[in-house]
Structure formats: C-alpha cells, structure tokens
Design a protein around this motif. Structure first.
Motif, PDB file in Angstrom:
ATOM      1  N   TYR A 396      12.499   8.995   5.642  1.00 32.27           N
ATOM      2  CA  TYR A 396      11.881   8.530   6.887  1.00 32.27           C
ATOM      3  C   TYR A 396      10.657   7.660   6.600  1.00 32.27           C
ATOM      4  O   TYR A 396      10.445   6.634   7.238  1.00 32.27           O
ATOM      5  CB  TYR A 396      11.482   9.726   7.764  1.00 32.27           C
ATOM      6  CG  TYR A 396      12.661  10.622   8.072  1.00 32.27           C
ATOM      7  CD1 TYR A 396      13.637  10.233   8.991  1.00 32.27           C
ATOM      8  CD2 TYR A 396      12.829  11.840   7.412  1.00 32.27           C
ATOM      9  CE1 TYR A 396      14.743  11.034   9.252  1.00 32.27           C
ATOM     10  CE2 TYR A 396      13.925  12.650   7.665  1.00 32.27           C
ATOM     11  CZ  TYR A 396      14.881  12.240   8.586  1.00 32.27           C
ATOM     12  OH  TYR A 396      15.969  13.028   8.829  1.00 32.27           O
ATOM     13  N   LEU A 397       9.845   8.106   5.642  1.00 32.73           N
ATOM     14  CA  LEU A 397       8.598   7.397   5.361  1.00 32.73           C
ATOM     15  C   LEU A 397       8.841   6.028   4.716  1.00 32.73           C
ATOM     16  O   LEU A 397       8.059   5.103   4.907  1.00 32.73           O
ATOM     17  CB  LEU A 397       7.695   8.254   4.462  1.00 32.73           C
ATOM     18  CG  LEU A 397       7.117   9.495   5.140  1.00 32.73           C
ATOM     19  CD1 LEU A 397       6.306  10.322   4.154  1.00 32.73           C
ATOM     20  CD2 LEU A 397       6.231   9.127   6.325  1.00 32.73           C
ATOM     21  N   LYS A 399      10.820   3.845   5.492  1.00 28.79           N
ATOM     22  CA  LYS A 399      11.065   2.820   6.519  1.00 28.79           C
ATOM     23  C   LYS A 399       9.768   2.122   6.931  1.00 28.79           C
ATOM     24  O   LYS A 399       9.785   1.008   7.436  1.00 28.79           O
ATOM     25  CB  LYS A 399      11.737   3.448   7.744  1.00 28.79           C
ATOM     26  CG  LYS A 399      13.162   3.913   7.474  1.00 28.79           C
ATOM     27  CD  LYS A 399      13.805   4.399   8.740  1.00 28.79           C
ATOM     28  CE  LYS A 399      15.237   4.874   8.647  1.00 28.79           C
ATOM     29  NZ  LYS A 399      15.839   5.182   7.409  1.00 28.79           N
ATOM     30  N   ILE A 400       8.621   2.802   6.757  1.00 29.56           N
ATOM     31  CA  ILE A 400       7.355   2.152   7.084  1.00 29.56           C
ATOM     32  C   ILE A 400       6.588   1.736   5.826  1.00 29.56           C
ATOM     33  O   ILE A 400       5.411   1.426   5.882  1.00 29.56           O
ATOM     34  CB  ILE A 400       6.463   3.045   7.986  1.00 29.56           C
ATOM     35  CG1 ILE A 400       6.310   4.442   7.380  1.00 29.56           C
ATOM     36  CG2 ILE A 400       6.979   3.106   9.394  1.00 29.56           C
ATOM     37  CD1 ILE A 400       5.272   5.281   8.084  1.00 29.56           C
ATOM     38  N   GLU A 432      -0.775   1.759  -1.463  1.00 28.86           N
ATOM     39  CA  GLU A 432      -0.240   2.856  -0.637  1.00 28.86           C
ATOM     40  C   GLU A 432      -1.302   3.950  -0.480  1.00 28.86           C
ATOM     41  O   GLU A 432      -1.452   4.536   0.588  1.00 28.86           O
ATOM     42  CB  GLU A 432       1.025   3.419  -1.284  1.00 28.86           C
ATOM     43  CG  GLU A 432       1.748   4.417  -0.388  1.00 28.86           C
ATOM     44  CD  GLU A 432       3.073   4.871  -0.979  1.00 28.86           C
ATOM     45  OE1 GLU A 432       3.709   4.084  -1.691  1.00 28.86           O
ATOM     46  OE2 GLU A 432       3.466   6.020  -0.716  1.00 28.86           O
ATOM     47  N   ILE A 480       1.505   5.780  12.161  1.00 25.78           N
ATOM     48  CA  ILE A 480       2.734   5.125  11.689  1.00 25.78           C
ATOM     49  C   ILE A 480       2.630   3.611  11.895  1.00 25.78           C
ATOM     50  O   ILE A 480       2.942   2.822  10.996  1.00 25.78           O
ATOM     51  CB  ILE A 480       3.969   5.703  12.434  1.00 25.78           C
ATOM     52  CG1 ILE A 480       4.202   7.153  11.975  1.00 25.78           C
ATOM     53  CG2 ILE A 480       5.205   4.855  12.194  1.00 25.78           C
ATOM     54  CD1 ILE A 480       5.239   7.907  12.793  1.00 25.78           C
ATOM     55  N   SER A 481       2.161   3.193  13.084  1.00 24.61           N
ATOM     56  CA  SER A 481       2.064   1.755  13.387  1.00 24.61           C
ATOM     57  C   SER A 481       1.079   1.073  12.444  1.00 24.61           C
ATOM     58  O   SER A 481       1.355  -0.015  11.924  1.00 24.61           O
ATOM     59  CB  SER A 481       1.591   1.533  14.831  1.00 24.61           C
ATOM     60  OG  SER A 481       2.335   2.318  15.709  1.00 24.61           O
ATOM     61  N   TYR A 484       2.488   0.737   8.963  1.00 29.58           N
ATOM     62  CA  TYR A 484       3.488  -0.341   8.928  1.00 29.58           C
ATOM     63  C   TYR A 484       2.788  -1.702   8.896  1.00 29.58           C
ATOM     64  O   TYR A 484       3.140  -2.578   8.101  1.00 29.58           O
ATOM     65  CB  TYR A 484       4.404  -0.223  10.151  1.00 29.58           C
ATOM     66  CG  TYR A 484       5.485  -1.273  10.184  1.00 29.58           C
ATOM     67  CD1 TYR A 484       6.625  -1.146   9.394  1.00 29.58           C
ATOM     68  CD2 TYR A 484       5.359  -2.401  10.988  1.00 29.58           C
ATOM     69  CE1 TYR A 484       7.608  -2.120   9.400  1.00 29.58           C
ATOM     70  CE2 TYR A 484       6.331  -3.379  11.004  1.00 29.58           C
ATOM     71  CZ  TYR A 484       7.459  -3.233  10.212  1.00 29.58           C
ATOM     72  OH  TYR A 484       8.433  -4.203  10.210  1.00 29.58           O
ATOM     73  N   ARG A 487       0.919  -2.290   5.544  1.00 28.55           N
ATOM     74  CA  ARG A 487       1.861  -2.524   4.438  1.00 28.55           C
ATOM     75  C   ARG A 487       2.487  -3.904   4.533  1.00 28.55           C
ATOM     76  O   ARG A 487       3.009  -4.421   3.551  1.00 28.55           O
ATOM     77  CB  ARG A 487       2.978  -1.469   4.426  1.00 28.55           C
ATOM     78  CG  ARG A 487       2.535  -0.118   3.965  1.00 28.55           C
ATOM     79  CD  ARG A 487       1.941  -0.129   2.577  1.00 28.55           C
ATOM     80  NE  ARG A 487       2.868   0.251   1.539  1.00 28.55           N
ATOM     81  CZ  ARG A 487       2.649   0.073   0.242  1.00 28.55           C
ATOM     82  NH1 ARG A 487       1.552  -0.500  -0.169  1.00 28.55           N
ATOM     83  NH2 ARG A 487       3.531   0.454  -0.649  1.00 28.55           N
ATOM     84  N   ASN A 488       2.431  -4.484   5.740  1.00 30.45           N
ATOM     85  CA  ASN A 488       2.998  -5.820   5.901  1.00 30.45           C
ATOM     86  C   ASN A 488       1.921  -6.893   6.044  1.00 30.45           C
ATOM     87  O   ASN A 488       2.217  -8.012   6.446  1.00 30.45           O
ATOM     88  CB  ASN A 488       3.940  -5.845   7.116  1.00 30.45           C
ATOM     89  CG  ASN A 488       5.215  -5.074   6.828  1.00 30.45           C
ATOM     90  OD1 ASN A 488       6.067  -5.531   6.080  1.00 30.45           O
ATOM     91  ND2 ASN A 488       5.313  -3.881   7.379  1.00 30.45           N
ATOM     92  N   GLU A 494       6.206  -2.318  -1.126  1.00 25.77           N
ATOM     93  CA  GLU A 494       7.290  -1.468  -0.643  1.00 25.77           C
ATOM     94  C   GLU A 494       7.068  -0.064  -1.166  1.00 25.77           C
ATOM     95  O   GLU A 494       6.364   0.129  -2.155  1.00 25.77           O
ATOM     96  CB  GLU A 494       8.630  -1.993  -1.163  1.00 25.77           C
ATOM     97  CG  GLU A 494       9.097  -3.212  -0.419  1.00 25.77           C
ATOM     98  CD  GLU A 494      10.466  -3.650  -0.889  1.00 25.77           C
ATOM     99  OE1 GLU A 494      11.119  -2.888  -1.614  1.00 25.77           O
ATOM    100  OE2 GLU A 494      10.868  -4.757  -0.520  1.00 25.77           O
ATOM    101  N   SER A 495       7.682   0.881  -0.508  1.00 27.48           N
ATOM    102  CA  SER A 495       7.531   2.247  -0.994  1.00 27.48           C
ATOM    103  C   SER A 495       8.156   2.334  -2.388  1.00 27.48           C
ATOM    104  O   SER A 495       9.142   1.670  -2.679  1.00 27.48           O
ATOM    105  CB  SER A 495       8.219   3.227  -0.056  1.00 27.48           C
ATOM    106  OG  SER A 495       9.607   3.040  -0.093  1.00 27.48           O
TER     107      SER A 495
END
Lengths: 684, 76
Positions: A396-397, A399-400, A432, A480-481, A484, A487-488, A494-495
């Motif tokens: 799940y993580l 994805k962000i 991260e 979460i937002s 995301y 990270r972008n 990327e994870s």
C-alpha cells in the motif's frame, strides 16, 4: 570526523558485532547489566549502545547496529563499518545465530580481515543438538575462541567472561587472527602491495588514521565503495582510487569483482560449515509458528491483525497509564499549591509553581505513556512482528512512494510524535526519511486528543465520536497527500524495493524489553522534555510581564490582567490574520502556547478565560460556532509540531527541514482552516 | 528441470537462481542476505500482490514482487 568522542572511551573497548536478529542485545544486556547508555554518533542521527562491563575490570562494551557484511547499503550498517574503520577495538565479540551458521559465518570471514582479536559466540545452543557442531574444529579452522551459549542462561556466560578478561589482559599481538585466504583477494593484494603500499611511511603521517592492514583497506573499498572511505587521508584515497581505476577497466568490472568477492565469502562459509557440522545439524521453524506466520502475512487476515495490534498498542498505552497520569497531574498540582502556600515571595513561588513545576510537571505526566509505548513498540520488535507489519503494509505504501519500512515511525506518531520522528532513523533512503519525519506530526498524537474531546463535547455533543474520528482521518489523508506530493517534488524518489529478513517469531524476555524502554524514555527526557520545560518557563515569563513592564504572578489568576500581558499582546497582533475564521484573540494565544505542547491549548484556555477547565464548555459555546470550532480543531491537528517534536526533527532531519516543517504546517493548517470556514459558512 | 521467474513459483517449490536481470545494488543486497546463485531457495509464501517470502540458508527473506519477476530460476 571521529565516530566516538575520546571522552567516551573507557579502558578497553569491546565491540559486539553480528547479523541483525542474532540476539546481540540480549548478550549486551547480560554483559553490562544496568550499566548502559544510548550514545549518538556525533553529527548524525543514529545511535549505538555502550556500557561498562564489571568483572574486576572496567571495559566499554559497544553494541552497534547489526550488519550482514561490509557491503551494507543501509545507513545503520554503514555506521558500523565506519566505526570499524575509525576506531580499533581491543576485541570483537562476533555473535552468530548458531542455527544459521552458513549465513552468519560470511560476516565472520570478512571481520577476520580486520585482524582484531575476536571471539565467536554461537547463540541458540539450546535449540541445537549439542554434538552437531564440532566447536574445537571450528575454533582451530578460524584460529579464534568459539563459545556456544543459550544467551538467556546466566551460567553460560561464566567461561565467556573469563575468556574476555584473558584476551583483553593478554598479549594482543598473539591473538590477532589470520584472514582466511581467498584467491581473489590474494591476487589483488599482491598487485596492491607493489603499487601503493611500498611507501609505508606515508601511512603514519596522519596520526588519527588507524593503522589498518592494506588488505583491509582494499577489501573495504571494493565492498563498500570509495565513498565509505571519505575519512581516510586524501592522498590515500586518491591512491586507492587510482589503483582500482588501473586494475578495473570499468565500473561494471569492479562491481562484478565485488559480487564475486562476496560470493567467495559465502562459498568459504559453506565449506567451513560442511567441515564442522554433522548430519544432525538441522533446524526448521516449528509448524505452529509457521501457521501463525501464514496468518500474519496473509493479505486480508494480516491486515486485520495489523489494525487490531495497532489499536491495542495505543489504547492499552493510554488505559494502562491513565491512573498514574492522573495521580501525577494531581501531585504536581498539590506540589504547586504547597509551594505557593509555603514560599512568601509571590514571584519566586509563581516561578517555582507555575514555571518550574508547571513545566517539569507537564514533562513528568508524559513519562508513563512514553515508557509504556516504548515497551509495546519493543514488544512488537522483539517478537518479530514489526517485520511482518512492514511486509503487510509495503504494497500500500509503495503507491505513494515510500516503503513498508516507514510504517513503524508513522504508527509511533499516533502515540507521540517525538519517538515517531526519532524512529525514522531506520529508513535508509535519506529523502524518504525526511518525508516520513515531516509528515509525522500529522499523525494526531495523544496530546491533541484532550483538545478535540473538550471542544467536540461542547460544540458537537451528539457527534463527539464522529468528529474526533474524522480528525484522525483528516490527519492520515493529509499525511498521505503530503508524502505523495513531496516524493514527486522536493524529495523525489521511488520506494525502495522490499528486501527484508523476516526473523523468527518468538516470545520475548521481559528484562531486555524493560531495559530498552528505560533507555529510550531516559533519552526522550534528555532530548525533548528539557525543551518543553524551558518553553513553559518562557511562556510563564511572557504571562507575568507585558508591554508596560512587570505585572506579577497575579496575571496568571486574574482574567482582567491577562490583556496586559505579552502573551495576550502577541495574540492580539496575530489575531487579524485569523480574522476570516472569527476566532477570539484568546484562542490565538492558546494556539501559540500549544507550540510547547498541544495539551497546553486546553489548559491555557482555562487560564485565559479565567475559568476552570471543567467550566470551559459554556465559554467555548460562546466563542465558537460549529464551523469555527471544526476549523479550530483542524488547525490544532495540522499546525506546527510541538517544541519536543521540533527538536527531535532537528536532531533526525536537520535544522532546515525542522524549520520547513513549522512554516509548511502553519501555512497548510491556515489554508485548511480557511477552506473549512468558507465552505462551512456557505451551508450555515 | 524448468525455468521461470521466481514470482511464478508456487509455495513449497525449491529453486535455484539462474539469472538476475536486476540492478547491481539489489544483487549486492540479495547477496548480503545470503541469496547467491548456488543457494537453493524454498518458496515459503507467494500470494498475489504481496512480496514473496523465500527461505535461503535457513533464513526467511521477503522479496518485492518486482524483484522476483526479474529473477529467472531453475525449478527442481
């Protein structure tokens, strides 16, 4: 930079080294007793454990993070290598999981290259057939003492302690182990000796540089990369780099050599194990453990269990500590009253009661929760469950843009953001780590719960549960937002693909858990709590003085004097900014006070409105409408980390990102509160 | 003997790695954890969407599915 300060060194330095999850900490606890401390590597965020070993001899036993080999790419593992490079210990205690000799011996073979006296300790001997490993043969093949112990059994340490004492008191030169001969390395060393180390005098020009054998320097450079050698003298770095450039025509060729070198350690370990073990040397996980594991890592059941475990961890933390917390609150209040009655000087009495006791009291009230929370987190770690949690949440993580390893710091944040931020040290990717640290304050910590509860029960008496739950969800959605977005944008990446050892599930021993909780709680007190107390004292000063000068401690009890204070003055200046939200200046002052610790928001409201906390409901009903109340609670959720978290961020993420967190979260909180006000007012 | 990606191997199967079409850093990390070409791997857990769990040198290791996809293995 030297990894360990000189003044931290005791007489003899003993290093505990081994793979992760081999039981190093248990051995460290047994050898050091209660005499242990957490020490930080100067200038960086990771810590190691150090303790004095008392057996008629003072020694400094150092427990470094576990490593798999010298190529380790993780931050913690790099530090262990760095320590080995910069500090020459008198003795290495290499801890191996006796059940997994082959995997563990690969590290041993690499450590032999350092030519430092070493003792091999095989743990979990209770789970092995006593005759299945020929210890004398292993000892003779490696040329170092070997012990097999059940690390929880006190009597197993007797011979080990004698051996340690004999080695550190003996002639070290006689005990230096010989590196295992690897053809690959020997060929390279032959080349190297001619091209670089024909000028040994250069080696000793820099006294701070430990006299490592050329073989070690070369192997470490090949395995870890030239970056890891940055502390070596520049001339030596240049020479090693030049040699490697001559010897290997491309990076690919060097990488291929590195891999072959690593594999050769493993193949040598395989040969060794074959020589020293019998057919009875077997080990497999018990079937009941395997069945339980299947449930824990199941995509559906695993997630349900994970949710339940987390819920229990946090709810039990507060349920179990509630009586003690209430008692401490009461005691602090009583102590304050006692001081005010018995000290004739009103200023001194107020300073002690409102400033010192008020400040330190806030800190002490935190301690039971923090200690229990660390105990539970230790429990998750020592049982091996934390690795399963990482496994379950990774899909799940990612994805962000973050990996499953980030879940632990985020979960800790629900209890208290300070340990949450401190726990980011386990994340190897620097970007991260910063992202997870920055969003940690959005995980609504326990300190904010009283604020929500009191305001929600006053303004939304029918919907308290829904309102408070919605705030937790808003925090998670924002975290979460933001992760995301960061990270972008500012902190791309990327994870990391998950590659993680899943240690055995086990029933943990209480002693190491308690000691770990004690160490972390003490560290928390040292790092964060002192700043909280200082912040409260500053607020106390601002509350008894004003633009017209000294007012006196009566300003803390007399509501009519509050508008004369600096704290009110500051609130008044800032309040136009919050004009659209329609918040009273006293609410703004409470928010400012909340920077110290979020619970202070409620306590200060009582003070600012001149009422007891229990009478706040009626005052809040007059100050808020449903829209402004909800906007206020969202603001409390998002705006600025408390002072303890801020300093934890400074330590873990650096000053720049800690400051960024304050500015970013205030702007975000303001925009969200404004948005809620505008949208809410459309419907009212 | 058959060849497939590690991600395709069912639970309980025993394989050895034949080819790794992955970044050198990941190969190094796998080697650190004891996963080398010669070492037999036993698939302990392989559920859709989740990382795999393999056992190698008596140690269980979780491997991301995207890595497992790129590991070509020989199944016994």
């Amino acid at each position: 930079m030297s990894v360990i300060q000189e003044d931290e060194l005791l007489t003899k330095k003993i290093l505990l080294l081994g793979n992760p999850n081999v039981g190093k900490s248990v051995i460290f606890n047994k050898l050091t007793g209660v005499n242990q401390r957490i020490a930080n590597f100067p200038g960086i965020t990771l810590s190691y454990l150090s303790g004095g070993y008392i057996n008629e001899r003072d020694m400094d036993i150092i427990d470094l993070p576990g490593i798999y080999g010298l190529t380790s790419s993780k931050a913690e593992e790099k530090l262990t290598q760095q320590y080995l490079l910069e500090n020459k210990p008198d003795l290495i205690l290499n801890i191996l999981d006796g059940r997994k000799l082959e995997r563990n011996l690969a590290l041993t073979l690499q450590l032999l290259d350092f030519q430092i006296p070493m003792i091999l300790i095989l743990t979990h001997s209770d789970q092995l057939d006593a005759e299945s490993i020929d210890l004398p043969k292993l000892q003779s093949l490696l040329g170092i003492p070997v012990f097999a112990i059940d690390s929880h059994k006190k009597s197993d340490y007797k011979d080990l302690q004698i051996a340690i004492r004999q080695i550190v008191d003996g002639n070290i030169e006689d005990l230096i182990p010989k590196p295992v001969q690897l053809e690959l390395v020997d060929d390279l060393i032959a080349d190297m000796d001619h091209s670089i180390f024909n000028q040994p005098v250069l080696l000793h020009q820099d006294q701070s540089f430990p006299a490592l054998p050329p073989r070690v320097l070369l192997i470490i450079t090949i395995l870890s990369g030239i970056d890891q050698m940055s502390t070596l003298p520049s001339w030596l770095q240049a020479r090693i780099e030049g040699f490697l450039n001559d010897r290997f025509k491309s990076t690919k060729e060097l990488q291929s050599f590195r891999l072959n070198l690593l594999r050769s350690y493993y193949s040598t370990a395989e040969i060794l194990v074959a020589e020293v073990t019998t057919e009875d040397y077997t080990y497999s996980r018990r079937s009941i453990i395997s069945q339980l594991d299947d449930l824990l890592v199941h995509p559906t059941y695993g997630l349900i269990i994970f949710t339940a475990v987390m819920y229990l961890t946090f709810s039990l933390t507060f349920v179990l500590t509630d009586p003690l917390v209430s008692w401490l609150e009461l005691s602090m209040g009583e102590l304050g009253i006692y001081i005010k009655i018995h000290i004739s000087s009103a200023l001194l009495a107020s300073f002690l009661a409102d400033g010192i006791i008020g400040g330190v009291g806030f800190v002490l009230v935190f301690i039971p929760q923090i200690a229990i929370l660390f105990l539970f987190i230790g429990l998750l770690e020592h049982t091996g469950y934390l690795s399963r949690a990482v496994f379950i949440t990774d899909r799940y993580l990612e994805k962000i843009g973050i990996s499953g390893t980030s879940i632990a710091p985020l979960l800790l944040g629900f209890g208290c953001n300070v340990p949450g931020v401190m726990a980011t040290k386990s994340i190897s990717d620097p970007n991260e780590r910063i992202v997870v640290g920055l969003v940690n304050p959005f995980m609504s910590c326990s300190a904010r719960l009283p604020v929500y509860m009191i305001i929600a029960s006053a303004i939304f008496p029918q919907y308290v549960g829904i309102v408070v739950t919605s705030l937790y969800f808003i925090g998670i959605i924002i975290a979460i937002s933001v992760m995301y977005l960061l990270r972008n944008s500012l902190l791309p990446g990327e994870s990391q693909y998950l590659l993680l050892e899943i240690p055995e599930l086990q029933v943990p021993k209480l002693d190491p858990l308690l000691k770990q909780s004690y160490r972390h709680t003490r560290k928390f007190l040292e790092n964060a709590a002192s700043w909280m107390a200082l912040g409260l004292i500053i607020i106390w000063v601002l509350s008894i003085t004003g633009p017209r000068g000294y007012i006196g401690p009566s300003a803390l009890d007399d509501a009519s004097l509050i508008p004369e204070t600096w704290i009110y003055f500051i609130g008044k200046i800032v309040s136009p900014v919050f004009g659209p939200m329609g918040w009273d200046p006293r609410l703004i002052v409470a928010l400012i006070m909340g920077f110290v610790a979020k619970e202070i928001v409620i306590g200060s409201l009582g003070l600012l409105y001149g009422v007891k906390t229990t009478s706040l409901h009626s005052v809040l009903l007059m100050s808020f409408n449903p829209v402004s109340a909800y906007a206020f609670m969202v603001f409390v959720l998002i705006y600025t980390p408390c002072i303890g978290t801020y300093f934890a961020m400074r330590a873990e993420l650096g000053k720049k990102w800690a400051n960024f967190s304050i500015i970013f979260s205030i702007i975000l909180a303001y925009l969200l509160a404004l948005l809620i006000t505008v949208i809410g007012n459309l419907f009212t | 003997m058959s060849y497939c990606s590690l991600a395709q191997c069912p639970r309980g199967s025993q394989v050895t790695i034949d080819r790794m079409d992955i970044e050198p850093d990941i190969i190094i990390r796998m080697t650190e954890l004891g996963i080398t070409g010669e070492c037999p791997l036993r698939i302990v857990n392989n559920q859709s969407g989740c990382p795999l769990i393999v056992e190698c040198r008596k140690t269980q290791i979780a491997i991301h599915r995207k890595i497992a996809d790129k590991l070509i293995v020989k199944a016994w």
